[in-house]
Design an enzyme around this catalytic site. Structure first.
Site, short mmCIF file in Angstrom:
data_model
loop_
_atom_site.label_atom_id
_atom_site.label_comp_id
_atom_site.label_asym_id
_atom_site.label_seq_id
_atom_site.Cartn_x
_atom_site.Cartn_y
_atom_site.Cartn_z
N HIS A 298 -11.45 -49.27 56.41
CA HIS A 298 -11.45 -48.26 56.38
C HIS A 298 -13.06 -47.55 57.12
O HIS A 298 -13.19 -46.51 56.84
CB HIS A 298 -10.95 -47.28 55.55
CG HIS A 298 -9.62 -47.73 55.17
ND1 HIS A 298 -8.47 -47.69 55.92
CD2 HIS A 298 -9.03 -48.34 53.69
CE1 HIS A 298 -7.31 -47.54 54.90
NE2 HIS A 298 -7.84 -48.67 53.75
N SER B 219 -3.40 -46.11 51.35
CA SER B 219 -3.99 -47.20 52.55
C SER B 219 -2.54 -47.86 51.59
O SER B 219 -1.64 -47.75 52.46
CB SER B 219 -5.65 -47.94 52.01
OG SER B 219 -6.15 -49.02 53.10
N LEU B 220 -3.04 -49.70 51.60
CA LEU B 220 -1.92 -50.54 51.23
C LEU B 220 -0.65 -49.92 51.00
O LEU B 220 0.45 -50.69 52.30
CB LEU B 220 -2.49 -51.90 50.95
CG LEU B 220 -1.45 -53.25 50.80
CD1 LEU B 220 -0.74 -53.43 51.71
CD2 LEU B 220 -1.63 -54.49 49.40
N GLN C 138 -5.67 -51.69 48.14
CA GLN C 138 -6.52 -53.76 47.01
C GLN C 138 -7.68 -52.42 46.16
O GLN C 138 -7.98 -52.05 45.54
CB GLN C 138 -7.43 -53.60 48.62
CG GLN C 138 -6.76 -54.68 49.50
CD GLN C 138 -7.46 -55.44 49.79
OE1 GLN C 138 -6.62 -55.49 51.78
NE2 GLN C 138 -7.38 -56.57 50.30
N ARG D 198 -1.85 -58.08 59.30
CA ARG D 198 -3.09 -56.72 59.12
C ARG D 198 -4.60 -57.25 58.32
O ARG D 198 -5.18 -57.72 58.77
CB ARG D 198 -2.25 -55.60 58.46
CG ARG D 198 -2.66 -54.29 58.35
CD ARG D 198 -2.60 -53.73 56.90
NE ARG D 198 -3.63 -52.57 56.61
CZ ARG D 198 -3.81 -51.87 55.77
NH1 ARG D 198 -3.71 -52.91 54.82
NH2 ARG D 198 -4.53 -51.08 55.43
N GLN E 109 -4.72 -45.31 60.15
CA GLN E 109 -4.79 -45.63 59.17
C GLN E 109 -6.17 -46.97 59.28
O GLN E 109 -6.90 -46.69 57.97
CB GLN E 109 -4.26 -45.73 57.90
CG GLN E 109 -4.47 -45.97 56.34
CD GLN E 109 -3.63 -47.31 56.19
OE1 GLN E 109 -3.30 -47.66 56.03
NE2 GLN E 109 -2.13 -46.91 54.69
#
Length: 310
Positions: A199, A90-91, A10, A115, A248
């Site tokens: 996170h 991440s994503l 993102q 998610r 994660q």
């Protein structure tokens, strides 16, 4: 030359971000497939926005996943070679899993949509925030978080490049941390346009829900090695991959160490498969990266394939 394909997270989204790829059939077809799975027009959202809609986590995550998979498909259709390894910020790990044929694209879409919804429910909009701190070393930022938390959550969330760390937590704690970092010599502090504080431990309730959801999703052994952010290793066992994706969500993205892990394996070139060039900018500042390239449009895809053939 050994290269890795990397997929952003993102922050790479922007209104009109897919315009440079408009001529590529694989891109338009991928967006059509995603729109059918999710039940709304992702291409129109990518091109028309508005930015407020684009930046909502529940929209951003499936939209970026679609963009990254679409660009990867265009790369392969143009006879771009398979990379030696992959990683996602991440994503972006979900896009890497799709590209490595470990996770089907429809299942990835459903998973990242769930998610994102779980993340938004865990921390209602306005409760948390994130800020990027520039020009301060990692340990001093950890100390800033400890000193500014004052009983709330405040943690390093993304170790993006040397001298660039994102912090996340409760909104007031992030404000205190930003002020304290400035006072202690940070070169610059900037808010991050995220509707949830990713996170950090505020995401643990979302991670529990993701664990239950992903238990029903099929994941196979990846055909290509993927270095996972939270573990800094390639994982092949499907059950362990699921556990890593859950972990994660509330663990920091260790991007600097992810890139260094790949360079230790002989990777010299990092090619970004996604809109924008955020990872490319970060990768250029990490030791061991000889070249960082972004597949920014159809011409860039062709030029990069030609470069790798030399």
């Amino acid at each position: 030359m050994d290269f890795a394909l990397v997929f952003p997270g993102q922050g790479s989204q922007s209104v009109g971000m897919m315009a440079p790829y408009d001529s590529l059939n694989e891109v338009r077809n991928t967006f059509s497939q995603a729109s059918e799975v999710l039940g709304f027009d992702l291409w129109d959202m990518a091109q028309q926005g508005p930015a407020e809609t684009l930046n909502l986590t529940v929209n951003t995550q499936p939209l970026l996943l679609t963009a990254e998979v679409a660009i990867y498909r265009a790369w392969r259709a143009a006879h771009g070679p398979e990379p030696k390894a992959m990683a996602g910020h991440s994503l972006g790990e979900y896009a890497a899993l799709v590209a490595a044929e470990a996770l089907s694209f429809p299942d990835a879409l459903r998973t990242v949509r769930f998610r994102a919804e779980a993340m938004q429910r865990a921390v209602p909009e306005g409760t948390g925030s994130m800020a990027a701190i520039l020009g301060m070393d990692d340990e001093r930022i950890r100390q800033v978080c400890r000193d500014a938390a004052q009983g709330e959550v405040l943690e390093p969330a993304n170790f993006n490049s040397p001298g660039q760390v994102v912090i996340a937590g409760h909104k007031a704690a992030v404000s205190r941390g930003a002020a304290l970092a400035t006072e202690r010599g940070a070169r610059k502090v900037m808010p991050v346009a995220m509707s949830v504080p990713s996170h950090c431990s505020l995401m643990k309730p979302a991670a529990e829900k993701l664990r239950d959801f992903i238990a029903e999703i099929r994941i196979d052994r990846p055909r290509i090695s993927i270095i996972h952010n939270a573990d800094l290793r390639a994982i092949t066992d499907p059950a362990e991959i699921k556990a890593a994706l859950v972990r994660q969500l509330f663990s920091p993205v260790r991007w600097v160490d992810t890139v260094k892990t790949l360079t230790a394996q002989g990777i010299t070139h990092f090619i970004e498969s996604g809109p924008g060039k955020i990872l490319t900018g970060m990768n250029k500042r990490i030791d061991g990266v000889q070249q960082a390239i972004v597949l920014s449009d159809a011409d860039a895809i062709r030029q990069t394939i030609a470069l790798l053939a030399q």
